[in-house]
Design a protein around this motif. Structure first.
Motif, short mmCIF file in Angstrom:
data_model
loop_
_atom_site.label_atom_id
_atom_site.label_comp_id
_atom_site.label_asym_id
_atom_site.label_seq_id
_atom_site.Cartn_x
_atom_site.Cartn_y
_atom_site.Cartn_z
N ILE A 1 61.39 48.41 6.58
CA ILE A 1 60.84 47.33 7.39
C ILE A 1 60.48 47.90 8.76
O ILE A 1 61.30 48.55 9.41
CB ILE A 1 61.85 46.17 7.55
CG1 ILE A 1 62.19 45.57 6.18
CG2 ILE A 1 61.29 45.09 8.47
CD1 ILE A 1 63.24 44.49 6.25
N ARG A 2 59.26 47.65 9.19
CA ARG A 2 58.81 48.05 10.53
C ARG A 2 58.68 46.80 11.39
O ARG A 2 58.03 45.82 10.98
CB ARG A 2 57.46 48.78 10.42
CG ARG A 2 56.91 49.31 11.75
CD ARG A 2 57.59 50.60 12.17
NE ARG A 2 57.00 51.12 13.40
CZ ARG A 2 55.99 51.99 13.46
NH1 ARG A 2 55.45 52.42 12.32
NH2 ARG A 2 55.54 52.42 14.62
N VAL A 3 59.32 46.80 12.55
CA VAL A 3 59.32 45.65 13.45
C VAL A 3 58.63 46.05 14.74
O VAL A 3 59.09 46.96 15.44
CB VAL A 3 60.76 45.17 13.75
CG1 VAL A 3 60.73 43.98 14.70
CG2 VAL A 3 61.47 44.80 12.46
N ILE A 4 57.53 45.37 15.05
CA ILE A 4 56.78 45.62 16.29
C ILE A 4 56.56 44.28 16.97
O ILE A 4 55.97 43.38 16.39
CB ILE A 4 55.43 46.30 16.00
CG1 ILE A 4 55.64 47.64 15.30
CG2 ILE A 4 54.65 46.50 17.30
CD1 ILE A 4 54.36 48.32 14.89
N GLU A 5 57.06 44.16 18.21
CA GLU A 5 56.88 42.95 18.99
C GLU A 5 56.51 43.33 20.41
O GLU A 5 57.34 43.86 21.16
CB GLU A 5 58.15 42.09 18.98
CG GLU A 5 58.49 41.50 17.63
CD GLU A 5 59.66 40.53 17.72
OE1 GLU A 5 59.89 39.98 18.81
OE2 GLU A 5 60.34 40.31 16.70
N GLY A 6 55.28 43.07 20.80
CA GLY A 6 54.84 43.35 22.17
C GLY A 6 54.94 44.83 22.50
O GLY A 6 54.75 45.72 21.66
N ASP A 7 55.27 45.10 23.77
CA ASP A 7 55.39 46.48 24.25
C ASP A 7 56.83 46.97 24.26
O ASP A 7 57.09 48.11 24.62
CB ASP A 7 54.82 46.60 25.67
CG ASP A 7 53.34 46.26 25.73
OD1 ASP A 7 52.66 46.52 24.72
OD2 ASP A 7 52.88 45.72 26.76
N ILE A 8 57.79 46.09 23.87
CA ILE A 8 59.20 46.45 23.97
C ILE A 8 59.75 46.95 22.65
O ILE A 8 60.42 47.99 22.59
CB ILE A 8 60.03 45.25 24.47
CG1 ILE A 8 59.56 44.83 25.87
CG2 ILE A 8 61.51 45.58 24.48
CD1 ILE A 8 60.29 43.61 26.39
#
Length: 271
Positions: A10-17
Motif C-alpha cells: 500500500i502506498r499512501v500519499i497525502e499532500g506534501d507531508i
C-alpha cells in the motif's frame, strides 16, 4: 493440505507531508480434516511480516524517531476454523441450504508484543427456497478484534461496487481511521483493516473493533423462473433481480443496543 503466499503493498500519499509505503508478507501452511460429509475443521499456522517505509525525504520532524522512518514487525500465528456446508447448487449464484464458519486467528509479534492481536469471527448464511428457483438469502456476520493492538473493522459500501467512495467526515470531527493519516506517522495497522459490506453507506463510514451485520436478499432469476423451456444464453438464464435489506454497526466499547453507545457520542472540536 494447502499452502499459501500473500504479499500486499500500500502506498499512501497525502499532500506534501505524507509519502509512505506499507508491505505485508505472509506464508501459510494448512490442513483440513473432514468430520462428516458436511463439516470440516481447518488449522493453518503462518509467518507474517509488516514493513513500513517513510519515503518523504523532507520529513525532518519524523527523522528523529527511528520507528517513524522504518519499522519491521515479525509475526507468528495461526488460524483455526470450523466449517459447515449443507448447500445444494441450483445454478450460477443460486443455491439452497445452510452454510457457515466460525474461526479464530492470532498474530503474535515476535519483536514487539505491543503489536500482537487476535480475531474471532462467525459467518452464517441460509438460502431458503421460496418457489421453484426463487431464493430468500440471509447472512449474519459477527467479528471482534482483541489483544494489545486490536485492529479495526471498516463498515460501509459494497464489494466491487462501481461507484463506491470513501466517507469524508466533517473537518471538526476527530480523525482516527486507519485509512487516513494526515499527520504522516507510522500506521502499519492499515495492512490489517478489515472492510465489511453495508449497502447504503460509503466505505469507512462506521468503524470499530467489533462488528455485527445482517443481510437479507430476495433473489429472483427472472427469465428462468418465467420460462419453462431451455434458455441457451447464460446471461439470460442467470439474470437475477435482487431486493435487499442491510443492517449493521461497529463499535469499540459500547454496543449500538446500549442506551449510551459509541455511535450516539460525538466529539466536536470547535471553540
Amino acid at each position: 493440505f494447502k499452502g499459501r503466499y500473500d504479499r500486499r503493498t500500500i502506498r499512501v500519499i497525502e499532500g506534501d507531508i505524507t509519502d509512505q509505503k506499507y508491505v505485508l508478507t505472509r506464508v501459510e501452511a494448512g490442513i483440513s480434516y473432514p468430520l462428516n460429509p458436511n463439516t470440516k475443521v481447518s488449522i493453518a499456522p503462518f509467518l507474517a511480516k509488516t514493513q513500513y517505509f517513510n519515503l518523504n525525504p523532507d520529513s525532518l520532524i519524523l527523522s528523529s524517531l527511528p520507528d517513524q522512518n522504518r519499522l519491521d514487525v515479525n509475526y507468528i500465528g495461526g488460524r483455526a476454523e470450523l466449517v459447515f456446508d449443507r448447500t445444494e447448487q441450483l445454478g450460477l449464484y443460486t443455491q439452497a441450504g445452510f452454510k457457515g464458519k466460525i474461526g479464530y486467528a492470532n498474530y503474535a509479534a515476535l519483536s514487539n508484543s505491543g503489536r500482537s492481536f487476535s480475531n474471532f469471527y462467525a459467518d452464517l448464511r441460509n438460502y431458503q427456497r421460496i418457489h421453484k428457483n426463487i431464493i430468500f438469502a440471509s447472512r449474519l456476520y459477527v467479528g471482534s478484534f482483541m489483544g494489545n493492538n486490536p485492529q479495526t473493522y471498516l463498515v460501509g459500501g459494497m464489494y466491487n461496487w462501481l461507484f463506491n467512495d470513501f466517507y469524508r467526515p466533517p473537518t471538526n470531527r476527530p480523525e482516527s481511521s486507519p485509512v487516513r493519516n494526515p499527520g504522516g506517522v507510522e500506521n502499519s495497522n492499515i495492512l490489517f483493516a478489515d472492510f465489511v459490506d453495508l449497502r447504503g453507506y460509503n466505505y469507512d463510514e462506521i468503524r470499530g473493533r467489533n462488528v455485527i451485520t445482517f443481510t437479507s436478499e430476495l433473489r429472483i432469476p427472472l427469465f428462468s423462473y418465467l420460462t419453462r423451456g431451455n434458455i441457451t444464453s447464460n446471461f439470460i438464464r442467470n439474470f437475477q433481480l435482487v431486493g435487499f435489506y442491510d443492517v449493521g454497526s461497529a463499535w469499540n466499547d459500547f454496543a449500538p443496543w446500549e442506551k449510551i453507545n459509541d455511535q450516539h457520542t460525538e466529539v466536536i472540536n470547535t471553540e
